[in-house]
Design an enzyme around this catalytic site. Structure first.
Site, PDB file in Angstrom:
ATOM      1  N   GLU A 172      -6.471  -4.551   8.665  1.00 50.27           N
ATOM      2  CA  GLU A 172      -5.410  -3.554   8.849  1.00 50.27           C
ATOM      3  C   GLU A 172      -4.922  -3.539  10.291  1.00 50.27           C
ATOM      4  O   GLU A 172      -5.667  -3.910  11.195  1.00 50.27           O
ATOM      5  CB  GLU A 172      -5.964  -2.152   8.570  1.00 50.27           C
ATOM      6  CG  GLU A 172      -6.449  -1.912   7.183  1.00 50.27           C
ATOM      7  CD  GLU A 172      -6.963  -0.487   7.035  1.00 50.27           C
ATOM      8  OE1 GLU A 172      -7.764  -0.046   7.874  1.00 50.27           O
ATOM      9  OE2 GLU A 172      -6.543   0.179   6.085  1.00 50.27           O
ATOM     10  N   GLU A 226      -7.940   2.423  -3.072  1.00 51.31           N
ATOM     11  CA  GLU A 226      -8.630   2.320  -1.783  1.00 51.31           C
ATOM     12  C   GLU A 226      -9.488   3.572  -1.583  1.00 51.31           C
ATOM     13  O   GLU A 226      -8.978   4.692  -1.592  1.00 51.31           O
ATOM     14  CB  GLU A 226      -7.612   2.195  -0.652  1.00 51.31           C
ATOM     15  CG  GLU A 226      -6.767   0.941  -0.776  1.00 51.31           C
ATOM     16  CD  GLU A 226      -5.964   0.643   0.486  1.00 51.31           C
ATOM     17  OE1 GLU A 226      -6.130   1.350   1.496  1.00 51.31           O
ATOM     18  OE2 GLU A 226      -5.188  -0.323   0.438  1.00 51.31           O
ATOM     19  N   ASP A 241     -11.896   1.109   2.011  1.00 51.87           N
ATOM     20  CA  ASP A 241     -10.957   1.304   3.123  1.00 51.87           C
ATOM     21  C   ASP A 241     -11.719   1.568   4.421  1.00 51.87           C
ATOM     22  O   ASP A 241     -12.868   2.008   4.397  1.00 51.87           O
ATOM     23  CB  ASP A 241     -10.082   2.523   2.779  1.00 51.87           C
ATOM     24  CG  ASP A 241      -8.729   2.471   3.465  1.00 51.87           C
ATOM     25  OD1 ASP A 241      -8.499   1.554   4.268  1.00 51.87           O
ATOM     26  OD2 ASP A 241      -7.897   3.348   3.178  1.00 51.87           O
ATOM     27  N   ASN A 259      -4.278   5.048  -2.041  1.00 48.42           N
ATOM     28  CA  ASN A 259      -5.413   5.728  -1.394  1.00 48.42           C
ATOM     29  C   ASN A 259      -5.921   6.882  -2.258  1.00 48.42           C
ATOM     30  O   ASN A 259      -5.134   7.676  -2.759  1.00 48.42           O
ATOM     31  CB  ASN A 259      -4.982   6.291  -0.040  1.00 48.42           C
ATOM     32  CG  ASN A 259      -4.687   5.195   0.947  1.00 48.42           C
ATOM     33  OD1 ASN A 259      -5.595   4.522   1.423  1.00 48.42           O
ATOM     34  ND2 ASN A 259      -3.411   4.975   1.216  1.00 48.42           N
ATOM     35  N   GLU A 297       0.862  -1.193   0.000  1.00 51.82           N
ATOM     36  CA  GLU A 297       0.000   0.000   0.000  1.00 51.82           C
ATOM     37  C   GLU A 297       0.893   1.235   0.000  1.00 51.82           C
ATOM     38  O   GLU A 297       1.837   1.330   0.796  1.00 51.82           O
ATOM     39  CB  GLU A 297      -0.924   0.036   1.225  1.00 51.82           C
ATOM     40  CG  GLU A 297      -1.735   1.332   1.258  1.00 51.82           C
ATOM     41  CD  GLU A 297      -2.741   1.434   2.403  1.00 51.82           C
ATOM     42  OE1 GLU A 297      -2.842   0.483   3.212  1.00 51.82           O
ATOM     43  OE2 GLU A 297      -3.418   2.486   2.473  1.00 51.82           O
TER      44      GLU A 297
HETATM   45  P1  C2E Z   1      -5.013   4.161   5.913  1.00 52.07           P
HETATM   46  O1  C2E Z   1      -5.248   4.108   4.465  1.00 52.07           O
HETATM   47  O2  C2E Z   1      -5.997   3.460   6.771  1.00 52.07           O
HETATM   48  O3  C2E Z   1      -3.563   3.640   6.158  1.00 52.07           O
HETATM   49  C1  C2E Z   1      -3.201   2.827   7.202  1.00 52.07           C
HETATM   50  C2  C2E Z   1      -2.537   3.613   8.268  1.00 52.07           C
HETATM   51  O4  C2E Z   1      -2.273   2.763   9.373  1.00 52.07           O
HETATM   52  C3  C2E Z   1      -1.174   4.166   7.862  1.00 52.07           C
HETATM   53  O5  C2E Z   1      -0.996   5.380   8.553  1.00 52.07           O
HETATM   54  C4  C2E Z   1      -0.217   3.106   8.393  1.00 52.07           C
HETATM   55  O6  C2E Z   1       1.085   3.609   8.600  1.00 52.07           O
HETATM   56  C5  C2E Z   1      -0.900   2.754   9.674  1.00 52.07           C
HETATM   57  N1  C2E Z   1      -0.590   1.396  10.085  1.00 52.07           N
HETATM   58  C6  C2E Z   1      -0.315   0.340   9.306  1.00 52.07           C
HETATM   59  N2  C2E Z   1      -0.110  -0.762  10.074  1.00 52.07           N
HETATM   60  C7  C2E Z   1      -0.278  -0.386  11.347  1.00 52.07           C
HETATM   61  C8  C2E Z   1      -0.185  -1.073  12.613  1.00 52.07           C
HETATM   62  O7  C2E Z   1       0.080  -2.264  12.702  1.00 52.07           O
HETATM   63  N3  C2E Z   1      -0.450  -0.355  13.713  1.00 52.07           N
HETATM   64  C9  C2E Z   1      -0.733   0.966  13.669  1.00 52.07           C
HETATM   65  N4  C2E Z   1      -0.948   1.608  14.801  1.00 52.07           N
HETATM   66  N5  C2E Z   1      -0.827   1.656  12.503  1.00 52.07           N
HETATM   67  C10 C2E Z   1      -0.595   0.977  11.357  1.00 52.07           C
HETATM   68  P2  C2E Z   1      -0.451   6.637   7.808  1.00 52.07           P
HETATM   69  O8  C2E Z   1       0.602   6.282   6.842  1.00 52.07           O
HETATM   70  O9  C2E Z   1      -0.155   7.649   8.857  1.00 52.07           O
HETATM   71  O10 C2E Z   1      -1.695   7.083   6.956  1.00 52.07           O
HETATM   72  C11 C2E Z   1      -2.825   7.578   7.579  1.00 52.07           C
HETATM   73  C12 C2E Z   1      -3.915   7.777   6.589  1.00 52.07           C
HETATM   74  O11 C2E Z   1      -3.593   8.816   5.677  1.00 52.07           O
HETATM   75  C13 C2E Z   1      -4.154   6.572   5.715  1.00 52.07           C
HETATM   76  O12 C2E Z   1      -4.971   5.675   6.414  1.00 52.07           O
HETATM   77  C14 C2E Z   1      -4.825   7.157   4.512  1.00 52.07           C
HETATM   78  O13 C2E Z   1      -6.191   7.300   4.737  1.00 52.07           O
HETATM   79  C15 C2E Z   1      -4.201   8.518   4.436  1.00 52.07           C
HETATM   80  N6  C2E Z   1      -3.182   8.500   3.382  1.00 52.07           N
HETATM   81  C16 C2E Z   1      -1.910   8.053   3.437  1.00 52.07           C
HETATM   82  N7  C2E Z   1      -1.317   8.236   2.251  1.00 52.07           N
HETATM   83  C17 C2E Z   1      -2.239   8.756   1.409  1.00 52.07           C
HETATM   84  C18 C2E Z   1      -2.236   9.165   0.039  1.00 52.07           C
HETATM   85  O14 C2E Z   1      -1.247   9.049  -0.678  1.00 52.07           O
HETATM   86  N8  C2E Z   1      -3.389   9.671  -0.472  1.00 52.07           N
HETATM   87  C19 C2E Z   1      -4.515   9.801   0.289  1.00 52.07           C
HETATM   88  N9  C2E Z   1      -5.608  10.314  -0.286  1.00 52.07           N
HETATM   89  N10 C2E Z   1      -4.552   9.432   1.569  1.00 52.07           N
HETATM   90  C20 C2E Z   1      -3.434   8.926   2.133  1.00 52.07           C
HETATM   91 CA    CA Z   2      -7.448   2.021   6.332  1.00 52.17          CA
HETATM   92 CA    CA Z   3      -5.699   2.777   2.985  1.00 51.11          CA
END
Ligand code: C2E
Ligand code: CA
Ligand code: CA
Length: 530
Positions: A478, A391, A421, A359, A304
């Site tokens: 997730e 997603e 998602d 995403n 992802e």
């Molecule tokens: P998401 O799509 O639900 O992504 C999963 C989030 O959970 C990611 O946070 C990831 O680093 C975190 N995560 C994964 N495995 C674990 C785990 O085992 N434990 C915990 N505590 N967290 C875990 P991240 O990278 O901070 O991203 C947060 C949100 O920001 C994402 O949620 C997504 O909705 C958004 N996002 C990230 N990158 C993009 C992007 O390029 N475009 C868009 N539109 N949204 C993005």
């Molecule tokens: Ca998610």
């Molecule tokens: Ca996601």
């Protein structure tokens, strides 16, 4: 002496009509008395008899007619004056209303709202009440797509819906182009405010049909409470605004209460907003990749893409902070396109069996050019659409159904797959899964986190996996951090998993090394005799 002063004061305070009557009496009574004393009428009669050509009766008749005409004239003038006064009063009232009310919706404006809150503070004698700021999130996009006339009609329709919640304890105001302020109180505790916020969200959740167009909106509600969060109207409004700006938009209606310390993070949000467009332009925001693993085999099947930004002054800025800001200030479409191209270029280096998940924000999905942009990026880079999965959140899907449907149709026809998602956190509905050809459900990490502790989470996860299986859809869980969670999910029949247990998001350069390590570990595991 004091009697004279009293009389003068009484005269000043008397109505205009009374004063006029007194003045007329004061002039006419002495005149009348003087006329009698001087035998004026006798003298007139003698004069008339002496001079034959002067006709007294004609003179009196002329006086009588003139008096009568004067009365008619005065009566008509009085009516005109009255109408003029009425008009002037109405104009004055309208002017006051306009300075205190919003012309479009008729609701009180910011000035009036602040006055009402101040009155409440004075009269409530420290009884609790709440100030709420409700923003219509996607209003800018509505205007860009449909124009200002429809935007105005939408705001009127929102006001009409809000009026369903009118009561003696609620005051609505419109204080910005897409912003409403609400005073709620007296309140006993925070639960009353939360409950009212949920009612607001539900009331505005159904699509609006405006000038023949169906439009869905999401709202963000920030809340401050009197007296704990502020003791003046301006303070309460500012803190409600801070609470509102702290809520990530994420294409979903949300509400949140002001908390201490929020003001500090707000200045960080302002810095992020100031630096964001330069960062997008300079390609400072890049994709990291987190493995998605087949829970049966333990092998990575996809990555992802998760956006990462390191700024020299701000340090690491998480996507949870900058994506909502990018959505709000219109940078998300450009940023999304750049991230898509970078992620596809990176995926080109991976084995062809490994997929790429990306995403897509609600604002991107409302862009009618999204489908074609994705396909042209895939074509230019040379990545097969079959390797790409997008997603989306459920709320993003319903925020503009016709555009979303068209985009998803274009994409799925060419082989791109679609995942829902954060499943279970939005307005989860089976209809979305069936309406749009969804290939995968991603079970939100909040359920996985509490799964082994809370029975309800276990039940939700079990139900989602069962539901997906029934519909022929695969599931990814997730946020898997422990082996216990992984085993539990695998035993329930969840096909894929993602989380720190398998790997954290890593830069593009680390992916091939990660895959090589995994292949080696698998080979080693196979070579160990049972
Ligand atoms: P998401 O799509 O639900 O992504 C999963 C989030 O959970 C990611 O946070 C990831 O680093 C975190 N995560 C994964 N495995 C674990 C785990 O085992 N434990 C915990 N505590 N967290 C875990 P991240 O990278 O901070 O991203 C947060 C949100 O920001 C994402 O949620 C997504 O909705 C958004 N996002 C990230 N990158 C993009 C992007 O390029 N475009 C868009 N539109 N949204 C993005
Ligand atoms: Ca998610
Ligand atoms: Ca996601």
């Amino acid at each position: 002496m004091s009697r004279i002063r009293y009389t003068v004061n009484w005269f000043r305070c008397a109505s205009q009509a009374t004063r006029d009557a007194i003045v007329i009496a004061c002039i006419s009574v002495p005149l009348f008395v003087a006329a009698i004393e001087l035998d004026l009428f006798d003298k007139l009669s003698v004069y008339t008899r002496r001079y034959e050509h002067f006709e007294l009766d004609e003179f009196l008749l002329v006086l009588l007619v003139a008096g009568f005409l004067a009365i008619i004239y005065a009566w008509r003038r009085l009516r005109e004056l009255k109408a003029e006064i009425r008009q002037r009063r109405a104009a004055e009232a309208m002017a006051v209303k306009l300075t205190l009310h919003d012309a479009l919706t008729g609701l009180p404006n910011r000035h009036k709202f602040e006055r009402l809150v101040t009155d409440e503070i004075i009269s409530r004698d420290r009884q609790n009440f709440a100030v709420m700021l409700l923003r219509v999130d996607n209003f800018r996009q509505v205007i860009d797509r449909f124009g200002h006339a429809l935007g105005d009609s939408l705001l009127v329709a929102v006001t009409t819906r809000l009026s369903e919640l009118y009561s003696t304890e609620v005051v609505f105001a419109r204080i910005g182009p897409n912003e409403f302020a609400i005073k709620l109180g007296p309140i006993e505790d925070d639960e009353v405010v939360s409950e009212f916020s949920r009612r607001l969200i539900t009331t505005l959740a159904d699509p609006f049909v405006v000038l023949g167009c169906e439009i869905s909106i999401t709202v963000t509600i920030g809340i401050s409470r009197y007296p704990q969060d502020g003791t003046t109207a301006v303070q309460l409004l500012r803190r409600a605004d801070i609470a509102k700006r702290h809520l990530a938009t994420r294409g979903q209606s949300k509400y949140g209460l002001f908390e201490k310390g929020m003001e500090l993070t707000l200045s960080r949000m302002d810095s992020i907003e100031r630096r964001l467009s330069a960062a997008v332009e300079a390609d400072e925001i890049i994709p990291y990749f987190q493995p998605i693993v087949d829970l049966q085999t333990g092998r990575t099947v996809a990555f992802e893409s998760l956006a990462r930004w390191y700024d020299l002054q701000l340090g690491w800025v998480g996507p949870d902070q900058f994506i909502p800001i990018a959505e709000e200030c219109g940078q998300i479409v450009k940023l999304g396109d750049k991230l898509l191209r970078k992620a596809c270029l990176a995926a080109l280096e991976w084995p062809t069996s490994i997929g790429l998940s990306l995403n897509i924000s609600a604002v991107q999905l409302r862009d009618p050019t999204l489908g074609l942009n994705v396909l042209s990026a895939l074509g230019e880079i040379g990545l097969s659409p079959w390797r790409l999965e997008l997603e989306l959140t459920e709320t993003a899907l319903v925020s503009d159904v016709p555009v979303a449907r068209e985009t998803l149709e274009i994409l799925t026809q060419t082989g791109v797959s679609i995942a829902l998602d954060d499943f279970g956190t939005g307005h989860s509905s089976l209809r979305h899964i069936c309406d749009f050809s969804i290939h995968k459900l991603k079970i939100d990490q909040s359920f996985v986190r509490t799964m082994c502790k809370r029975h309800e989470s276990e039940q939700v996860v079990g139900a989602v996996i069962g539901l997906a299986r029934g519909l022929g859809i695969v599931t990814t869980a997730e946020g898997i951090e422990t082996k216990a969670q992984r085993n539990f999910l695998r035993d329930l029949g969840c096909q894929y998993g993602q989380g720190f247990l398998f790997g954290r998001p890593m830069p593009a350069q680390a992916v091939l090394g990660y895959l090589a390590d995994e292949a080696k570990a698998n080979a080693d595991a196979r070579s160990i005799p049972a």
